[in-house]
Structure formats: C-alpha cells, structure tokens
Write an enzyme that holds these catalytic residues in place. Sequence first.
Site, mmCIF file in Angstrom:
data_model
loop_
_atom_site.group_PDB
_atom_site.id
_atom_site.type_symbol
_atom_site.label_atom_id
_atom_site.label_comp_id
_atom_site.label_asym_id
_atom_site.label_seq_id
_atom_site.Cartn_x
_atom_site.Cartn_y
_atom_site.Cartn_z
ATOM 1 N N PRO I 10 -2.422 -27.406 41.783
ATOM 2 C CA PRO I 10 -2.466 -27.668 40.347
ATOM 3 C C PRO I 10 -3.792 -28.233 39.846
ATOM 4 O O PRO I 10 -4.445 -29.025 40.535
ATOM 5 C CB PRO I 10 -1.341 -28.685 40.138
ATOM 6 C CG PRO I 10 -1.082 -29.277 41.458
ATOM 7 C CD PRO I 10 -1.406 -28.215 42.470
ATOM 8 N N ASN I 11 -4.159 -27.808 38.649
ATOM 9 C CA ASN I 11 -5.335 -28.283 37.914
ATOM 10 C C ASN I 11 -6.655 -27.771 38.482
ATOM 11 O O ASN I 11 -7.713 -28.056 37.909
ATOM 12 C CB ASN I 11 -5.380 -29.833 37.840
ATOM 13 C CG ASN I 11 -4.239 -30.380 37.014
ATOM 14 O OD1 ASN I 11 -4.095 -30.007 35.862
ATOM 15 N ND2 ASN I 11 -3.410 -31.231 37.593
ATOM 16 N N ARG I 18 -13.237 -30.317 34.693
ATOM 17 C CA ARG I 18 -12.436 -31.497 35.024
ATOM 18 C C ARG I 18 -13.243 -32.608 35.698
ATOM 19 O O ARG I 18 -13.807 -32.396 36.754
ATOM 20 C CB ARG I 18 -11.323 -31.029 35.971
ATOM 21 C CG ARG I 18 -10.422 -32.122 36.493
ATOM 22 C CD ARG I 18 -9.492 -31.558 37.552
ATOM 23 N NE ARG I 18 -8.582 -32.587 38.031
ATOM 24 C CZ ARG I 18 -7.889 -32.510 39.131
ATOM 25 N NH1 ARG I 18 -7.952 -31.410 39.865
ATOM 26 N NH2 ARG I 18 -7.104 -33.496 39.518
ATOM 27 N N TYR I 23 -15.001 -34.397 40.893
ATOM 28 C CA TYR I 23 -14.805 -33.067 41.481
ATOM 29 C C TYR I 23 -16.048 -32.170 41.446
ATOM 30 O O TYR I 23 -16.014 -31.055 41.949
ATOM 31 C CB TYR I 23 -13.656 -32.354 40.771
ATOM 32 C CG TYR I 23 -12.355 -33.083 40.885
ATOM 33 C CD1 TYR I 23 -11.611 -33.030 42.063
ATOM 34 C CD2 TYR I 23 -11.865 -33.855 39.845
ATOM 35 C CE1 TYR I 23 -10.414 -33.721 42.186
ATOM 36 C CE2 TYR I 23 -10.669 -34.552 39.955
ATOM 37 C CZ TYR I 23 -9.950 -34.480 41.126
ATOM 38 O OH TYR I 23 -8.771 -35.166 41.244
ATOM 39 N N ASN I 74 -5.424 -26.206 49.398
ATOM 40 C CA ASN I 74 -5.770 -27.456 48.741
ATOM 41 C C ASN I 74 -4.585 -27.795 47.850
ATOM 42 O O ASN I 74 -4.464 -27.276 46.742
ATOM 43 C CB ASN I 74 -7.028 -27.285 47.884
ATOM 44 C CG ASN I 74 -7.359 -28.581 47.145
ATOM 45 O OD1 ASN I 74 -6.553 -29.513 47.111
ATOM 46 N ND2 ASN I 74 -8.549 -28.633 46.540
ATOM 47 N N ALA I 77 -2.648 -32.284 43.528
ATOM 48 C CA ALA I 77 -1.677 -33.340 43.213
ATOM 49 C C ALA I 77 -0.405 -33.237 44.050
ATOM 50 O O ALA I 77 0.232 -34.253 44.340
ATOM 51 C CB ALA I 77 -1.318 -33.302 41.738
ATOM 52 N N GLU I 98 -5.452 -28.076 55.632
ATOM 53 C CA GLU I 98 -5.418 -28.751 54.329
ATOM 54 C C GLU I 98 -6.826 -29.206 53.961
ATOM 55 O O GLU I 98 -7.485 -29.860 54.767
ATOM 56 C CB GLU I 98 -4.485 -29.973 54.454
ATOM 57 C CG GLU I 98 -4.383 -30.830 53.215
ATOM 58 C CD GLU I 98 -3.638 -32.144 53.484
ATOM 59 O OE1 GLU I 98 -3.108 -32.337 54.607
ATOM 60 O OE2 GLU I 98 -3.624 -32.989 52.583
ATOM 61 N N HIS I 100 -9.507 -30.903 50.781
ATOM 62 C CA HIS I 100 -9.648 -31.629 49.517
ATOM 63 C C HIS I 100 -11.113 -31.675 49.114
ATOM 64 O O HIS I 100 -11.976 -31.945 49.960
ATOM 65 C CB HIS I 100 -9.114 -33.059 49.654
ATOM 66 C CG HIS I 100 -7.654 -33.103 49.934
ATOM 67 N ND1 HIS I 100 -6.720 -32.884 48.959
ATOM 68 C CD2 HIS I 100 -6.962 -33.277 51.079
ATOM 69 C CE1 HIS I 100 -5.511 -32.943 49.496
ATOM 70 N NE2 HIS I 100 -5.620 -33.177 50.783
ATOM 71 N N ARG I 107 -10.147 -43.088 46.892
ATOM 72 C CA ARG I 107 -9.624 -43.074 45.521
ATOM 73 C C ARG I 107 -8.388 -43.975 45.396
ATOM 74 O O ARG I 107 -8.206 -44.883 46.198
ATOM 75 C CB ARG I 107 -9.321 -41.619 45.118
ATOM 76 C CG ARG I 107 -10.605 -40.755 45.162
ATOM 77 C CD ARG I 107 -10.357 -39.326 44.737
ATOM 78 N NE ARG I 107 -9.932 -39.287 43.340
ATOM 79 C CZ ARG I 107 -9.358 -38.239 42.766
ATOM 80 N NH1 ARG I 107 -9.160 -37.130 43.482
ATOM 81 N NH2 ARG I 107 -8.984 -38.267 41.498
#
Lengths: 147, 147, 147, 147, 147, 147, 147, 147, 147, 147, 147, 147
Positions: I10-11, I18, I23, I74, I77, I98, I100, I107
């Site tokens: 998502p996103n 963004r 990012y 990835n 969220a 996985e 990121h 964070r």
Amino acid sequence: MLKILVIHGPNLDILGAREPKIYGRITLKEINSKLLKLAKEKKVGLEIIQSNHEGRIVDLIGKSKDKFKAILINPAAYTHTSVAIRDAISACGLPAVEVHLSNIYSREEFRHNSLIAPVAKGQISGFGENSYLLGLLAVLKLLGPQK
Amino acid sequence: MLKILVIHGPNLDILGAREPKIYGRITLKEINSKLLKLAKEKKVGLEIIQSNHEGRIVDLIGKSKDKFKAILINPAAYTHTSVAIRDAISACGLPAVEVHLSNIYSREEFRHNSLIAPVAKGQISGFGENSYLLGLLAVLKLLGPQK
Amino acid sequence: MLKILVIHGPNLDILGAREPKIYGRITLKEINSKLLKLAKEKKVGLEIIQSNHEGRIVDLIGKSKDKFKAILINPAAYTHTSVAIRDAISACGLPAVEVHLSNIYSREEFRHNSLIAPVAKGQISGFGENSYLLGLLAVLKLLGPQK
Amino acid sequence: MLKILVIHGPNLDILGAREPKIYGRITLKEINSKLLKLAKEKKVGLEIIQSNHEGRIVDLIGKSKDKFKAILINPAAYTHTSVAIRDAISACGLPAVEVHLSNIYSREEFRHNSLIAPVAKGQISGFGENSYLLGLLAVLKLLGPQK
Amino acid sequence: MLKILVIHGPNLDILGAREPKIYGRITLKEINSKLLKLAKEKKVGLEIIQSNHEGRIVDLIGKSKDKFKAILINPAAYTHTSVAIRDAISACGLPAVEVHLSNIYSREEFRHNSLIAPVAKGQISGFGENSYLLGLLAVLKLLGPQK
Amino acid sequence: MLKILVIHGPNLDILGAREPKIYGRITLKEINSKLLKLAKEKKVGLEIIQSNHEGRIVDLIGKSKDKFKAILINPAAYTHTSVAIRDAISACGLPAVEVHLSNIYSREEFRHNSLIAPVAKGQISGFGENSYLLGLLAVLKLLGPQK
Amino acid sequence: MLKILVIHGPNLDILGAREPKIYGRITLKEINSKLLKLAKEKKVGLEIIQSNHEGRIVDLIGKSKDKFKAILINPAAYTHTSVAIRDAISACGLPAVEVHLSNIYSREEFRHNSLIAPVAKGQISGFGENSYLLGLLAVLKLLGPQK
Amino acid sequence: MLKILVIHGPNLDILGAREPKIYGRITLKEINSKLLKLAKEKKVGLEIIQSNHEGRIVDLIGKSKDKFKAILINPAAYTHTSVAIRDAISACGLPAVEVHLSNIYSREEFRHNSLIAPVAKGQISGFGENSYLLGLLAVLKLLGPQK
Amino acid sequence: MLKILVIHGPNLDILGAREPKIYGRITLKEINSKLLKLAKEKKVGLEIIQSNHEGRIVDLIGKSKDKFKAILINPAAYTHTSVAIRDAISACGLPAVEVHLSNIYSREEFRHNSLIAPVAKGQISGFGENSYLLGLLAVLKLLGPQK
Amino acid sequence: MLKILVIHGPNLDILGAREPKIYGRITLKEINSKLLKLAKEKKVGLEIIQSNHEGRIVDLIGKSKDKFKAILINPAAYTHTSVAIRDAISACGLPAVEVHLSNIYSREEFRHNSLIAPVAKGQISGFGENSYLLGLLAVLKLLGPQK
Amino acid sequence: MLKILVIHGPNLDILGAREPKIYGRITLKEINSKLLKLAKEKKVGLEIIQSNHEGRIVDLIGKSKDKFKAILINPAAYTHTSVAIRDAISACGLPAVEVHLSNIYSREEFRHNSLIAPVAKGQISGFGENSYLLGLLAVLKLLGPQK
Amino acid sequence: MLKILVIHGPNLDILGAREPKIYGRITLKEINSKLLKLAKEKKVGLEIIQSNHEGRIVDLIGKSKDKFKAILINPAAYTHTSVAIRDAISACGLPAVEVHLSNIYSREEFRHNSLIAPVAKGQISGFGENSYLLGLLAVLKLLGPQK
C-alpha cells in the site's frame, strides 16, 4: 485526651449527591456525626477535615505529629495518584488507617492500586460509612489501651 | 439464630509458630476464642473451619447457602491464586468479607493482587487478629439488624 | 465398549443455582442425563465425575489411560490456574476435549487464557449445556469409527 | 426455509495445498460438500462464501440481516486483526459461531487472541473440518426448533 | 537419626509412562530406591511422599517441623502456581531444597518462574533422577556434620 | 440564561509565552474574548476560570451543579494525572466537553492517555484556540435547544 | 470551489440499524444531508464516500491530492488497526480531521488507541452526528479564509 | 584422562572480600582446592580459569571442544546479560552445567533470568561453594561411566 | 524462463510524491525499470504488481505457486498488521524476500515489528530503491543456478 | 544581581524529623543557610520557597521568567507524578536543575522515574544536602560567567 | 583505494562447526574469500577482523574514521546486548551496514531486537554467506561511484 | 595523599569528535586536565583510565580497594547493560559517584535506566564536562575532611 486526625479526601464534600449507586446516599455530615458519636463512646477526640487539595492534606499530616496519636484517612482519588500524601504519612510517623466507602477492587483497574496502602497500618474498603466506623475501631486497637 | 461461616485458609493452622515478624505470636485457637466471644456478645453463631485444601474450601462455600447468612474468610495464599474460591463465593450468593492478618500491600508484589476482593463485599487487612474481629463486625453491619 | 471419562471441574456441582445469567438454569444432573442419552445413542460408555479438588482431578486423569479412550473436561476455574491438570492431560496421552458453558472470551480478562487448551485437541465454549453435547460428538469424531 | 451464512476467511481457498501438517489435506470444496450434506439432513439452507478481502466480508455481514438467521464463520487470519469484522458481527445482530480448523491455542502466541470471540455466541477450534460441522450443529442449537 | 522429608509433587506418580522425551523412562519407584540407597550410605532417614493434592503437601510441610530436619521437594506443576506451598515452606522454618527432573528453563515460558525458589535454600534442575540425588547431597551439606 | 463553566487548567495562564511551536502565540485573554464573543452570539453565559491548582478545579466542579448547565474544560497537564478531577466531573453530573489546544496524540506517549475522557461526553483536540470554540458549539449541541 | 473529501469507514453504511445504544438511530444518509447542508452554507464542496474496504480508502486518499484541499474522515474500526490508512494520510499531505460518533475513550480498551490521530491535525469524538459537523467546521478553520 | 573446563565469571576473583553476607567468606582459591580434590577422587582432570572479560570466556569456550568433555561454569554477572556466552556454549556442543553461589531467585528481579540456563544441561544455585562441588558431580553423571 | 512475482504494498503507487525525506524522490515506475533491467541481465522474468488491498495481495500470493518460483515483496504498511499476508506466504510455499525502502528500525516503535519476516527467507531494509535490487539478487541466490 | 529561584517540594518542610535513615538529620533551615552562604560567596541572589502544593509550585515557576535566571528544584514526591510542574518548567524557558537528597535509584521502583528530568538541564541525586550545593554550582556553570 | 572495515562478531570464528542447521557449513575463512573476491571485482579494499570482545570491536570502530569509508558488520550476539557498539557506530560517523547469516526474526524472541539497527544505514538478514555479499554491494551503493 | 580512581567508559576516547550536538566539542584530554587541576586545588590524587572493555573496568574496580578511597565513573554505554560493573562496584566497597555528560533522561528510553545507579552513592547527569567536576566535588564531600 487522645486525639485522632480524620481526613476526607477530594470530592467527599459532595457525598450523597455524588453517584449514589457507588457511594450511597449518606452525606459527609452524617458520617461525621456517626464518627463523633462513636468517638465520644470510646472517649477519644477527633479533628475532622475535608479537602480537595493534595497540598493541604500534606500540610495537615506534616503538622499532625504533636497534636494527634493517629490518622484515619480516606484519600479518595489521591489514593491512586499521590506520592506526596504517601510520603507525608510515612514521614509523620503516626499510625494511619486507610478507608474507602466503596470496594475499590471491584471498580476500574486503575483504582486497584493504592499508593497509600504500603505506608498505612491497614486498609478497610467496601463497607460504605461503616468503613469509617470500623476504621476508627481499628485505630483504637492499634493504639491499645490508653491511661 | 443467625449463623456465619468463618474460613481460615492455608497455613493458618500453624499460626503463632509461623514467621512471627509478619503474622504475630497469636495462635489460631486464640483468634477463634476471640471471635466466638464477640459472636456471643453479638448473639450470632459461628462455624469455624481451617483448611489447607482449595477444593475443600470450595466444597464448604458451595454448601453454605442454606445454613449460613454470610461468610468471613481469610483466603491466605489462595487470595492470589484461586479462581475456584472466587467463583464459589460469587456462585453461593452470600455476602463475604475478606480479611488478612498482615497488610498485604506492604509485602511482595504478587501479594498485592487479590482474586477474591472483586467478589467480596469488602476487605480488611493489616490489623493482625483484629482484622477478624473488625471483619465480623463488618459482616454484622452488612446483614443489618436481625429480628 | 469404548469408554470416555467426563470431568466436571469446581463449582459445577451447584450449577443451576449459580449465577443463572452466566451459566443458565440447567443443573449438572440434567446435563449428565443429556450426555448419557447421547452416549447411549452413539453406543459409547461414559464415566462422569465432578470434583472441586484439583488434586483429585489430577488423580483421575493420571489413572485414566487403561480404562478410557478419551477425556471430555470442563475444567471451570482450574482452566486458568492449573498447570497440574495441564500436565496430567499431556502426561496421560489420551485425546482431551475442553468445554465451557459460557463464552469465556466475553468475560473477565483473566478468563481469556486457558492453560488447558494448548494440550487439548480442541476447545468448545459458549453454548451452555450444548457445549458438552458438541464436545462428546467432537470426541467421537477424534476417535473415528470403532470396530 | 431457514438460511445460514457460512463465511470462509483468507487463504482458505487454497486449503489442502496449504501446510497440511497444520490444516490437513481436505479441500474447501470437500468441506463445503460435508456442510451442505449436513444442512440438507437438518433441513436448513446455506450460502457459502470464501473471501480474502476483509472489506468484502464486512459487506456480506452488513447485508446479512434480512436474508439469514445466523452466521457460521472461520475468520482465519482476520480473527486476530479485524476490528471491522468484529464490529460488523456485533452490528448485524445475528448470532454468530466462530470456528477454526486448527487449535489456535497451541500455535503462535499472536494466534491465541481472537477479536471476534467476544462478539460471537461461541467458539469451536481444533477439530479440522469437524469444527465446521460441529459449528453448524451449534448454530442450529442456538436457533432452537424452527416451525 | 536425622530425618529428611522428601516430597514428590503432582503427576510424578506416573513417571516413566509420562512423556519420556522430557522426563525419561525411570519410574518414581526406581528414583525412591536410589534415594533410599544413598540415604543409607549417608546414614540419614527419609520419609518419601507423593501427592497430587496441593492441600496435602501444605499439610505435610506444616507438620514437618518436629519430625524432620530438612525438606527435599520436587513441586512439579505447583512450582509455578502454589503460593500456599511457598508459604508453608517459609512458615515451617526447615531448610528446603527444590529439585526438577527437567531443565525448566529450556521449556515453556511459564515454567521459568518458580514461586518456591525464593524461599528454598537452593535449586537443582535438569539432571533427571540425579537432580534428586544431588539434592539429597545438597541437603546434607546444608545441615552440616551431625553428631 | 443558560450558563456554562469554562475551566482552563495548569500553565494556560502563560499561554502565548509558552512554547509557541506547540501551543501557538495566542494568549489566554484572546481565547477568552473569542469564547465570550461566540457565547454572546449564541446567547449563553460563560464563567471562565484558570487555575494551576488541582484542588481548586475540583472545588469549582463540585459546586458547579446548581449554577451551570455544562462544563467546558481544558485540563492541560491534569488530563494525564488527575483522578480527582475525573471523579469531580463524574460526581457533579453535568455534561462536560474536554478540549486541547495541541493534538495530544502526536506528542509524548504519556500524553496519549486522558483520565478525563472516559467521563466526558466527548473530546476535541488539535485545533489551537478553535478547539475551545468548537468545544463550546459541542456543549450547545449536547444541551439542545433552550427555551 | 474548495472541495473536501469526506470518508466514512467500515460498517457506517448500516448506521441507524447498528447498535443504537452506542451509535444512535440516525442513518448515514441523514448525516450526509446535514453535512451537505452545512457545506452549502459555508460554500464548500464535499465528495462523500463510504467503504468497508481498507484498500479502497487508501486508494481514495492516495488520489485526493489534486482534487481536494482537506480530508474529513471517520475511520471507524480501521482507526485501531490500519497503518495503511495512516500512511496514506501522511503521504498525501492534505490536512485531515478524524471524527468519531461515539466517545472511543469510554469504550473497550482497544478502542482507546488511534493509529490515525498522530497524523491527523486533530480529533473530535463523542458527539454523535455533531462530531461530523464540528469536524467540517474544524476543517474550514484549518484551511482559513478562501478567496 | 577425561578433562573438564571450569570457568569462573566476573568478580569471582575477589570472592571472600566481596559482600560476605551474600557470597560467604570462602575465597576462589579455596573453592578451587576443593574442586581439585574432588576431581582427583573422581579421577578427572580440571582446567580452571577466572575472567572478568566476556570476550575471553567466549574465546575459551570456542576452543574447548577438542580438549574438554564438559564445561562447569559460574557465569556470575554475565548470566543475565551475555548472549555471546550463551551462543558460545550452544555452539561448542559440550554439555555445560551452570552453577551459582547464591540463590539467584531470592535476589533482585533482574537476577532471576538466566540467558545461559536454556542452553545448559542443568542449573544448581544457592549452596555456596557446594554449588560447584555438586555441579562437578552433575557433570560426571551427565558424562556417565568412562572407560 | 524462471519467473518471479514482485509485490509492492500500500501507498507505494504514490512514491516520489510521498514524504521524500523518508522514502526518497524516486517513483515506483523508476524502481520497476531498474528491476526489469536487472532481471533482463540476470535472464529472469518478473511480474510486478502494486496494490493497496490486503485481500488482493493475498489473492495473488495464493495463486502464485504454479506460475512463479519466488516472491519479492515490500509489504509496506501491511508488514506490521497483516496476518493474512503472512499466512498466504507461508501457505504458498514459495521462498519470499521482504524488502523495505526505509530502515524500519530507526522509525516509530510500531514499525520495528514485522509479521512477515518470520515466514520470509530474509529481509533487507534501509537502502532505498537498492533494497529492491539487492532483494532480487537475494532471490536469485536462494533459487541457485537455473538450467 | 543574578537571581536564582530555589524550590523545595512537598514534605521538605519537616526535614530532619522525617525518616532520618533516608533523608538525614539536617533541617530545611540548615540547608537554606548553607545555600545562602554559598550564594553569597558566588555573588548571586536566591529566592527560596517551600510548598506542599503542586499548584503553587506551578504558579511560582509560571511567574519566574522575568525575575530569575534559573531554577534549582527538589520536586520531591512531585518528581514522579506532576506533569503540571514539568510543563511549567518547559514553558517558562529558564534552565532548571533537579536535585534529590536521597539516591532515588536505590529506592522503590516508582521513584526511579522522574517526569521532571527530561525537561531539566541535569539532575543530581544522592548526596544529602550537598545535592543542593552541587546543584547551585551546576546552575552557575550553566549560566556561565556574568558581567 | 576505497577501504571498508569488515567486522565479524562473537562466535563467528567457529562458524561451520557451529550449529550447522542454523548457520550452515561454510567457514569464516570461506566467507572471507568470497568477500575478498567480490571486493577485488569491485575494486575496493577490505580489512577483515573477527573478535569475541565487545571492547575490541568498540576500539576498532572508534579508530576507523580516517582509514575507512564504511563498515560492514555482523554483530552476532552483541546485536542484542551492546549499547557500546551502537554508540561507537553512531560516534564514528561512517555509514554502517548490519548483516546476519540467519533470519533473526524467525528465531528466539530476544533475537528480534537489534540495538545496532537504528544507527545502521540498513540491515540484511537471513541469506547465509550471501548476507555478507549483498551487504558489501549495499555498502558500495551507499558510497556511490568513486573517482 | 588521598587517591581517587577516575574511570571513563566506552567511546569516551573519541570525545569531541563524537556527535558534538549531544556530547559537546570538548576532548577527553581537556576534561582530564580540568579534573587534575581541580584535584590539585583540593589536594587529592587522581588515577584516570579510559577503557572500552567491560572486563578491564571490572578488573580495575576489583583491584581498587587498597589503593583508592573512592571511584568517580562515567560508565557510558555500560551504564545500561553491565551487571558486571555493578557487581564490581558493590563488591569493592568503595563509595562511587556516577556521572554522565549528557542528560540521559532526555534521550532514548533505554538510556533512562542505569544498572549502576542503585549501587552508586549518587548520580550527576547533564552538565557536560562539569558533570565530572561536580562529581569530583561530590566524592570529596562523601569522603569528608581528611587528616
């Protein structure tokens, strides 16, 4: 004559009007009458004070040592938040008995923890105004027979 | 005559011999005498039982409903571990008063939590044998005047 | 004939009288009748025992291996506190089905955790007496067809 | 005819292929056949849906009220994360039974908590496909005899 | 002659049959023989008891003071749940040594916490039946040379 | 005329001077002017008080019942620590609206929990002085149309 | 004309039918009418969308930047579980106001935590449909006077 | 001849001088003599090392495999903080026995957790220097009879 | 030709726009070009999909088994909230890597926990678009040389 | 002349009489003399206030900005409970030094956390009255040389 | 020539011999060869060091600034316990990449938390020796093209 | 002449170069000069050591007893992880004062807890190099006037 300091914590001034399902319909004045009557029977003096101010309760306890032999206290909301009252009780050196009108252990989670209890001699909770009367008897037991 | 069930939980049979710094030197027999004397004065009957067995305490409470009007209980170690006794008290429907010899709130962390307190009417802790006597008075207050 | 051990845990002896809002008005005797009737239909034997004693339940499970093929248990309050019953079930090696009258997940926080569930084959909760009947059917499914 | 909504949550579409050590080798199609066969015997109708989409499951439950009398749901992964499905069940007002193929209490810690259980009538877990069949029987018991 | 009370807690009666991967194949009878043989060598007497009943273990410890000089105990499942046995040990005043067949620290999280350890003199875990034999030697070291 | 009690909690007297990045440059006097202007438009009366004293805020709320119809309160730091103000609000029985200048949920962890919110009707946070104005509108909505 | 995106989260489509004790009897259609009426008065445009799908809400917010000046959102159940919506709001860069019909702080513990609040400008909860109307006013205050 | 590596962790070099109430008055040299005497009786060789350096203890264990048959270790303060020593023990593949002079379970909370115990064969704590001697016996039991 | 499924959560569709501080300014299209270029060099095929819908990602993974040899994902969220995607990955049986963009460990606290990591082969985080490229190389290493 | 505000929190008025094992036998008057003597040497002015009232301490700090250059504070019990004093210190903008007579880190768990420390420049604890004198020196170092 | 410091943490010296199920059969020497080969291809220099000593690793990092351009580190067990290495990395100012042979997120709970990750640029875990090779590529990407 | 051992923990060797925003630009050499100058004034001797090795710090403290009268220590990163240094301080019996350059209570959560503080006489944090100078004064106050 032996004197005992009785302290009613915050919001007890509006007892009777306040959430009667939890606290009953009795007023603070009526509780005080019952306490004074019992004190008279037992031949002890009481000084009874209600305050919504944590600082004032600390002041009172801080100056209690010479005038009183023991403290009977319903710390009400401050039971769960006041390290200052806890420190005052443990600093003054007088035996203290903690009382609660309602059974704090059958209410919200945050009311289950008393900051006062570890420095009090004992705790009585759940018997409405009788918590005070039993508390006064407990104080007298703690002090033992007086000459 | 109004009858009250008095239950002494585990290890109270060896009271007096047991860690006197915490529990005092009084024996269970002496506490029972004091309780019976007060009961006599107040004109109520007592049935007093001590057991180290959680299951037996559950049995007793389960069968208490017809014979007794209230329960006075020092659950001792089971205070902190017995859901079964909690359920028994809440199932039997009789008003129960929980008492402790020592102030459980000034001892080890795990003793601060009572599984029994939320289903009892009230709790009295920290006054030695007087916790029982005050507890009996509390029971009588809860039951109100008897005809 | 295939035999199943049915164990009712603490306070279930007073079912019907006990907090009917949570547990309903049915008695243990009535549940047992329903269980025996279903067992008869399904041609299995049941041995049904109720005990308030954790130790006795451990005794029973410990000796169950030769006589029974499976265990149907409502551990009641011991669900949340008994490592001993958990160990007994896992030691005896019989498949066990855990049942509860009430939905333990919509009650107090401490009832959400079952020490028994991880060693049981499965768990059924919330259907009143039908939890037992469904539990017996589940046991039979687990055992599969018998010759 | 009485109709029941059966919902299979995420990843159940690939049952049989998916980790057979945990979930067994049976496919969703086979489970549905067994459910339909039992429904036929019991003279109730079923509408069976599988979805990997939380939002779609919420949609379905939100519109279920007029068409169905009860819900049989295996929320699968959403058991542990979906407040939206929980709210949908509690909003629609239909009785719901939660089922799980595996015993969620003997798996990873995070699977021990069900957000759905507190709003379901009851929960059945650990009996493989039989969890569904027992779940359907439980639904019928909850609805009682139909005219 | 110096006497030591040896207590085996719940489920140890079925040792050997019980999950041999964790507890080994030795039976309680065999452990007791080994203990008695060692005791004989060391010229001490043993009284050995196994019970699944928490209450009975509390009874035994409560009455141990006059007859025994020390306690050797494997509290088994009660290690993690019994405040009553903890209180009994600390009340009786005898030195106690806690032993475990398996290494409780490499098992489930809930087995890592012993309620008994803080009141025992020491703890030995993980050596199978040798935990008992080492435990008996530890008891003798604690008691020192006897005249 | 309908009267509303407006309470500004601790440190709000120095608003404008205080950390303008978090609280903005507006002063309490300016906020009060805006509130009074809006109140005039809406034809309600306001009594506005600022205090740094928990006890004084409790006093005010305790005596508010007869004179006011609702409370608009920014408990500031006491949001997170005052059971006494919480009890006062729930005791006085008036509907209360809790407001915050800053968004307390994007600040330190300990500011995310409000002891007041569970007894308030609702909460508005994050809109600077507009939190107060929206709060006053919310109060009026809660009270409904006045004759 | 200034346009605002209004998002209603899961289960709000069945408002009015859904647990009226918590959410009131008003329907989503009625809330939307009230919002549109207020928007018309304030001379702003609204685009109102309800979805039970987390992904769709993320889609909408992701594409909102060019068409809208602000977001008014009731994330409902996703308040407590959706990092995706949180990230969408913080990614799109528009100011967002979070509203709730009920006071989420007087409900279940898990509803006290909002994943959305830290990235919203502010939050309004507890005023039923008025939460939306106050929320729209808050949005307009945030945007300031428009030319 | 069978050789065993004995490791004394940090601060054990100053034993005897160090807090004698907790650790006793015996010195490390005296403990080593006792260990060597017992080893001689049992016909095994010992290599004894004390180090305050976590890294050096890791070095030693890492190189122990070919020269030794087992490890006897008192990790002292590193018990509670060293994942590196834990990994070294589990990497080297030798059986290890963990010993402690004091009963770590009756001391500060942070000493109740051993990072080493889950990878050791067993643990012995609370018997002063006898913990080492019992530990050596335990090692020999683990290794079984040697030809 | 060996095919790999690449999933952007998502996103990620609005990447570049963004929060560039976290990012970076690269767009998803640019990342995909880089991935395709590297895939071409390595002679593998890619199917690249972005979705904001948890359910759609579950659908894709559930059907990936026959068409793909591995998954590069990835989860954005959903890393922190989706048990459904976790179950899908572990059910499909393909090796998954996985990735990121940002270093999730520097964070917010809630981003430190990945529900996906325990079922992935490995995780790469913090290298911006290079996390994807390194991730693709990692996938190829896992699959080993292809004939 | 440079002026510094010195604040003594609750129960410090009875110092000397109060638990001398923890706080020593020195009185507040004696501490103040020592502070004034040192101030004189260093050519700075002090205003010294003791209060048991949280609200009064907040008042004082709120008004300190124009008159003082720094704050030296022993918040005593309010260290652990007062967000209001924390906010006052951070709002007033003056550098503050927090001092404690006793070592709060070797006392009860709840005294290990200071709400004040994160907004103070530094903290000094454990040196009895010297904590104040060192604190005053620290204040002077923070302010640097004065013209 | 650009130089990179490669650090292998505790127990990596015995790789290959150590628990091959988790760490594989490759030795550190072989990993170093692969790293050096890749470095040669990429025209960068490596200095490779293994140490079991936390202090030595801190020393190395502290002196790395002038000689190296980046750090590639497998902190092994110190990942979870060393604030000193964390501080060293953040103090030296060089970009650091953290690598792990095994997937630390599918192992014991305590291995899920890395104290190093928040100060590293990124983390790669789970790809055996390829974690190092990918890590070296990541370092080169971070440093960008060199003249 | 009275001698004091001054210990600088890990990473303090690179002070000045290290994150000047947190630790300032002063070097360790400069701090040592200031300390030695003050010591000379006060007529005490100092032995100053910096080490990144936990084990070496433990060695030093373990041998400090005969040569020194007190310890002044900045344990730096080991503050939060070293039980070994804690045990060394409490074993050696010398009074110790803990100092920190930065205010550890306004930094990351994990820096708020000091394992050293409970065994130190007192703690001073937040005053940069002045923490050391105040710490030396505190040591001298603790030792009292020397003959």
